[in-house]
Structures are given as structure tokens and as C-alpha cells.
Enzyme design. Structure first.
Site, PDB file in Angstrom:
ATOM      1  N   GLU A 117       0.946  -1.105  -0.087  1.00  0.00           N
ATOM      2  CA  GLU A 117       0.032  -0.033   0.258  1.00  0.00           C
ATOM      3  C   GLU A 117       0.974   1.215  -0.004  1.00  0.00           C
ATOM      4  O   GLU A 117       0.417   2.346  -0.500  1.00  0.00           O
ATOM      5  CB  GLU A 117      -0.793   0.091   1.217  1.00  0.00           C
ATOM      6  CG  GLU A 117      -1.968  -1.091   1.051  1.00  0.00           C
ATOM      7  CD  GLU A 117      -2.770  -1.341   2.399  1.00  0.00           C
ATOM      8  OE1 GLU A 117      -3.951  -0.856   2.363  1.00  0.00           O
ATOM      9  OE2 GLU A 117      -2.270  -1.461   3.297  1.00  0.00           O
ATOM     10  N   GLU A 137      -3.992  -9.909   4.369  1.00  0.00           N
ATOM     11  CA  GLU A 137      -4.808  -9.502   5.514  1.00  0.00           C
ATOM     12  C   GLU A 137      -5.853 -10.286   5.553  1.00  0.00           C
ATOM     13  O   GLU A 137      -6.460 -10.536   6.644  1.00  0.00           O
ATOM     14  CB  GLU A 137      -5.176  -7.992   5.198  1.00  0.00           C
ATOM     15  CG  GLU A 137      -4.044  -6.913   5.440  1.00  0.00           C
ATOM     16  CD  GLU A 137      -3.425  -6.635   4.334  1.00  0.00           C
ATOM     17  OE1 GLU A 137      -2.706  -5.432   4.090  1.00  0.00           O
ATOM     18  OE2 GLU A 137      -3.144  -7.318   3.287  1.00  0.00           O
TER      19      GLU A 137
END
Length: 263
Positions: A117, A137
Site C-alpha cells: 500500500e 490481510e
């Protein structure tokens, strides 16, 4: 290379007009803990305030870019604490994404979760052949929320982003290149050198033109075409009031290299 300032888990250096921000906490594989995120924010303040810096490289060194969030810190988070933790990352990542100069992520090793990210906040991503990417995640009961669920679909398309984030799979650099997740792939030992060469090239371009171009592209991603075209028109018109525009066109007519000063 001139050291700009001392930190504990990042380093910030300057080579001519190019700044290099290095995540430097190998003990945690550059996990995005509160200290690292705060120091990144401070470094971005320094970079934004230096008009001599015309390009920025973000890297994690030769072995790992960033392995993701601080799982140990997050494990017992309440909803409020989780919101505050992720919000602090959003603030710094948004500043990186919106900084006016060109940015390049130079990636070796793992760029997972929050690390990927972070890379997605940069304008360009250069990867080593041994780099690995992914969003694990969902295997932890959460999802990519440091901007991933918003930036990655814009970067590679909704379908590809969902496949990558829903599966939690780890992919190699060649696959990432095919998805459009990275711009270029090099031997691991050459990544930072290639990033510096490209950053140096960009640093010779008209800085105001790059600033307004970047702003125009970003604005267009969040509006309809006609509004984007009007914003484009306004920004390019402003450039015709600058010394750099006059210098660039005069140099073209005189068959010489332009000397842009950012005015």
C-alpha cells in the site's frame, strides 16, 4: 550522498536534486509501526520544504521493502484503537501520494500488505526480480485498509485487485509486472541504481510542469471527463505565466538544453 537529518528507523539522504527515503528497521522487516510511520511523516515534511528536491525515491534496502503492518501492535486493538492506528497511516500515505514531485518506490524483497500500500502511493514502482507482493490481510481477519482497497483497484482494475486481495496470495515480480502493479523489473542489485537514474532524468524536467501535470492526473481520477478537461485547461494556462515555460520553448527554438528553475 549528503545526510539531511538523523532518524532511528528511517534514513533520508539527498543526491543532487534526488532525495532517497529508506525504511531502516530490519528487526521488524520495516513493519509499519507508529515510530516508522511518524518518522516517514517528518521526512516528508523536510522533503516538501526543500525546493531543490525534484524527485523522491522510497526504498527499504536490499532485502525487504516493508513486510506490512505491525501485527503485534494490532492484535489486541479495540475498534477505536484500530481506527486511530490506520488513520495515522492514512495521513502519512496521503501526504506521500499528494507530494508535488515525482516519486518512485524501489522494491526489493517483500512488499506485503501495508508495504505494498505504501508503494502504491508512489507514482512509479521499480521492482527487483526477487521481489514478492501480496495482501495477506484476509488470512488475519482484516483487509487492506491503509489505502489498498481504494488505490489498488484504481491502479490495476477492480477485477485484478479483488483477485489479489481476496485470495491473499503472494505473487512474484513478473506477475506483478503483468498486472500493472509495478512499472519495471530489474535484477535485484540494479533496482536502486535504475530508480536513481530515472529520478535524475525526471529532475531535469520542468518542475512546475510536472507538479501541475501530476495534480491534473490525480484530479481527473476523481471526477468526470468534462470537469477533468476543464481543470486540465486551467492548469496548463497557468504554466504560460512561468519563466520555465518561456525557457523551455526558447531552448527548443535555440536547439539547446533548457535550464529550468521552478519559477
Amino acid at each position: 550522498m549528503i545526510c539531511l537529518v538523523e532518524y532511528t528507523v528511517v534514513t533520508l539522504d539527498k543526491e543532487g536534486a534526488v532525495a532517497v527515503l529508506t525504511l531502516n528497521n530490519p528487526a521488524t522487516l520495516n513493519a509499519l509501526n507508529s515510530t516508522l510511520v511518524a518518522e516517514m511523516g517528518r521526512a516528508l515534511d523536510v522533503i516538501a520544504a526543500d525546493n531543490q528536491i525534484r524527485a523522491l525515491i522510497v526504498t527499504g534496502g536490499e532485502k525487504v521493502f516493508a513486510a506490512g503492518g505491525d501485527i503485534k501492535a494490532m492484535m489486541e486493538c479495540t475498534p477505536l484503537a484500530a481506527r486511530e492506528y490506520v488513520s495515522s497511516i492514512h495521513i502519512v500515505f496521503n501526504r506521500l501520494a499528494e507530494i508535488s514531485i515525482p516519486t518512485i518506490a524501489a522494491i526489493c524483497g517483500y512488499a506485503l500488505g501495508g508495504g505494498l500500500e505504501l508503494a502504491a502511493c508512489c507514482d512509479f514502482r521499480f521492482a527487483g526480480e526477487g521481489a514478492r507482493f501480496g495482501f495477506p490481510e484476509v488470512t488475519l481477519g482484516i483487509f487492506p485498509a491503509a489505502g489498498g482497497s481504494q488505490r489498488i483497484p484504481r491502479l490495476i482494475g477492480v477485477g485484478k485487485a479483488k483477485e489479489l486481495m481476496f485470495s491473499g496470495d503472494i505473487i512474484d515480480a513478473k506477475t506483478a509486472l503483468g498486472l500493472g502493479l509495478v512499472n519495471r523489473v530489474f535484477p535485484d542489485s540494479e533496482v536502486l541504481t535504475k530508480a536513481k537514474e530515472f529520478a535524475q532524468k525526471l529532475s531535469t524536467r520542468a518542475p512546475l510542469a510536472l507538479r501541475y501535470l501530476k495534480a491534473s492526473i490525480h484530479a481527473g481520477l476523481n471526477t468526470d471527463l468534462n470537469t477533468g478537461l476543464e481543470q486540465e485547461l486551467e492548469k496548463v494556462a497557468i504554466l504560460f505565466s512561468t519563466r520555465d515555460q518561456k525557457e523551455g520553448m526558447r531552448a527548443f527554438m535555440e536547439k539547446r538544453k533548457p535550464n529550468f528553475i521552478g519559477e
